[in-house]
Design an enzyme around this catalytic site. Structure first.
Site, short mmCIF file in Angstrom:
data_model
loop_
_atom_site.label_atom_id
_atom_site.label_comp_id
_atom_site.label_asym_id
_atom_site.label_seq_id
_atom_site.Cartn_x
_atom_site.Cartn_y
_atom_site.Cartn_z
N LYS A 36 7.26 -9.68 -28.78
CA LYS A 36 6.98 -9.49 -27.35
C LYS A 36 6.26 -10.67 -26.74
O LYS A 36 5.68 -11.51 -27.42
CB LYS A 36 6.25 -8.16 -27.12
N ARG A 38 7.93 -0.79 -35.28
CA ARG A 38 9.27 -1.01 -34.70
C ARG A 38 9.46 -2.52 -34.56
O ARG A 38 8.85 -3.15 -33.71
CB ARG A 38 9.35 -0.31 -33.35
N1 HH2 Z 1 9.71 -1.44 -27.04
C1 HH2 Z 1 10.93 -1.69 -26.55
C2 HH2 Z 1 11.92 -0.69 -26.53
N2 HH2 Z 1 11.66 0.54 -27.02
N3 HH2 Z 1 10.17 2.06 -28.05
C3 HH2 Z 1 8.95 2.33 -28.53
N4 HH2 Z 1 8.68 3.55 -29.01
N5 HH2 Z 1 7.96 1.39 -28.56
C4 HH2 Z 1 8.14 0.14 -28.08
O1 HH2 Z 1 7.19 -0.68 -28.09
C5 HH2 Z 1 9.43 -0.19 -27.54
C6 HH2 Z 1 10.44 0.81 -27.53
C7 HH2 Z 1 11.24 -3.04 -26.00
O2 HH2 Z 1 11.65 -3.91 -27.01
P1 HH2 Z 1 13.18 -4.23 -27.33
O3 HH2 Z 1 13.93 -3.01 -27.70
O4 HH2 Z 1 13.20 -5.30 -28.35
O5 HH2 Z 1 13.74 -4.86 -25.99
P2 HH2 Z 1 14.61 -4.28 -24.79
O6 HH2 Z 1 13.87 -3.15 -24.16
O7 HH2 Z 1 14.77 -5.46 -23.88
O8 HH2 Z 1 15.92 -3.81 -25.34
#
Ligand code: HH2
Length: 288
Positions: A230, A265
Site C-alpha cells: 500500500k 492479506r
Molecule cells: N485492501 C484492499 C482490498 N480488500 N480487504 C480487506 N479485508 N482488507 C484490506 O486491507 C483490503 C481488502 C485493497 O488492496 P488490493 O486488493 O490490493 O487493491 P484494489 O482494491 O485496488 O484491488
C-alpha cells in the site's frame, strides 16, 4: 453465477477460522484497475495458475476480488463483478478442490453466487453496511466474514480523512459492527475484524493503527491486516512502484503478527510466509 462448478458447492460452517498459527491470505484481483496488480490476472487461466502458485507458496486462503476499492476507484455493476470472478473460481476449484477461497465483495448477490460456487468466506470491506442483504447471506451460509473499517467510500476516502483518535474510533466501529453481525445471527466465532489499512486513512493513521493493533486484537476476534504494497509503505521507503514494496510489506506483517494479528492479506505470499515462519519460531519456539 451461470457456470457452477461440479466441485464443492456447499459452504461448510465455520470450517476455516484461524486456530494455532498465522494465515496468509493471498490476493487475487481479477480487475483491470487494482492499484498494484490491475490487469495482471484478467485471463481466467492466468488467474487460476497464479492462485495455485500462491497456494503452493503457503497461502492458507485465497481472496478473490472482481472490483477494485483503491482510492479514487469507481464501482462496477454486480453483473460485471460476477462475470469476472466466476470463471476464476471455477478454474481454481477445478485445479485445487480443497482450496479455501474468500470473496472480496460487499454485494449480497455476488457473495451468494460465490458461496454457491464453493467460496468459504466473505470479505466485506464495508463491514455489512454496503448491502442490506449481506448479513443474512453470511448468516445463512454460516461462514466466516471479515468486517473491515473504512472511513468514507473508495472514490473520496483519501481526501483529508480525519479522526480525533483513530485507534479508539476504529476499535469502537469494529466492536459495533461485530455486535450488528451477532444480532443478525452470525456466530461470534465466524467474525474476523480488520482495521482497513489505507481506507480513509493518512500515513499517521495507518501507523497509529499498526502501532496499537493490540487494542483491536483485544476485542477478542481474529484480526486480519491488509497492508500489502500500500501507498503508505511507499511514502516511508520512497519505493514508488507498488510491486516493489515487498520488503516494507514484510515489516508490517511481522510487526502485526507480534501484536497478535493472525491473518495477513498479501500479494507476495512466499516473502511474507517465510518471514512469518521465522517470526513464529522466535515468538513461539515451543510450537515448532
Ligand atoms: N485492501 C484492499 C482490498 N480488500 N480487504 C480487506 N479485508 N482488507 C484490506 O486491507 C483490503 C481488502 C485493497 O488492496 P488490493 O486488493 O490490493 O487493491 P484494489 O482494491 O485496488 O484491488
Amino acid at each position: 453465477m451461470s457456470r457452477t462448478p461440479a466441485v464443492r458447492n456447499t459452504p461448510r460452517a465455520g470450517t476455516y477460522l484461524p486456530g494455532s498459527g498465522p494465515i496468509i491470505v493471498g490476493i487475487l484481483n481479477v480487475t483491470p484497475d487494482s492499484f498494484s496488480d490491475g490487469g495482471d490476472f484478467l485471463d481466467p487461466e492466468a488467474a487460476a495458475e497464479h492462485a495455485v502458485a500462491m497456494l503452493d507458496e503457503g497461502a492458507g486462503i485465497l481472496d478473490l476480488g472482481g472490483e477494485s476499492t483503491r482510492p479514487g476507484s469507481d464501482p462496477i455493476s454486480p453483473e460485471e463483478e460476477i462475470r469476472r470472478v466466476a470463471p476464476v473460481l471455477e478454474g481454481i476449484l477445478a485445479r485445487r478442490p480443497d482450496a479455501v477461497i474468500s470473496i472480496d465483495t460487499y454485494r449480497a448477490g455476488t457473495a451468494t453466487a460465490a458461496l454457491q460456487a464453493g467460496v468459504r468466506l466473505v470479505n466485506d470491506v464495508t463491514a455489512l453496511r454496503g448491502d442490506p442483504g449481506m448479513a443474512s447471506v453470511v448468516e445463512e451460509a454460516a461462514c466466516p466474514v471479515i468486517l473491515m473499517h473504512m472511513q468514507g467510500e473508495p472514490k473520496t476516502m483519501q481526501k483529508e480523512p480525519h479522526y480525533d483518535d483513530v485507534v479508539h474510533e476504529v476499535r469502537d466501529f469494529l466492536a459495533q459492527r461485530a455486535e450488528y453481525a451477532a444480532a443478525a445471527g452470525i456466530r461470534p466465532e465466524n467474525i474476523i475484524v480488520d482495521p482497513g489499512i489505507g481506507f480513509g486513512k493518512n500515513l499517521e493513521h495507518n501507523l497509529a493503527l499498526l502501532r496499537n493493533l493490540d487494542a483491536i486484537v483485544n476485542l477478542g476476534f481474529p484480526v486480519l491486516v491488509g497492508a500489502s504494497r500500500k501507498r503508505f509503505i511507499g511514502s516511508i521507503t520512497g519505493v514508488q512502484e507498488a510491486k516493489e514494496r515487498i520488503f516494507g510489506t514484510v515489516a508490517t506483517t511481522v510487526l502485526a503478527y507480534e501484536k497478535g494479528a493472525t491473518l495477513f492479506r498479501v500479494h507476495d505470499v512466499r516473502a511474507n510466509r517465510e518471514a512469518l515462519t521465522v517470526a513464529e519460531s522466535v515468538l513461539h519456539a515451543s510450537r515448532r
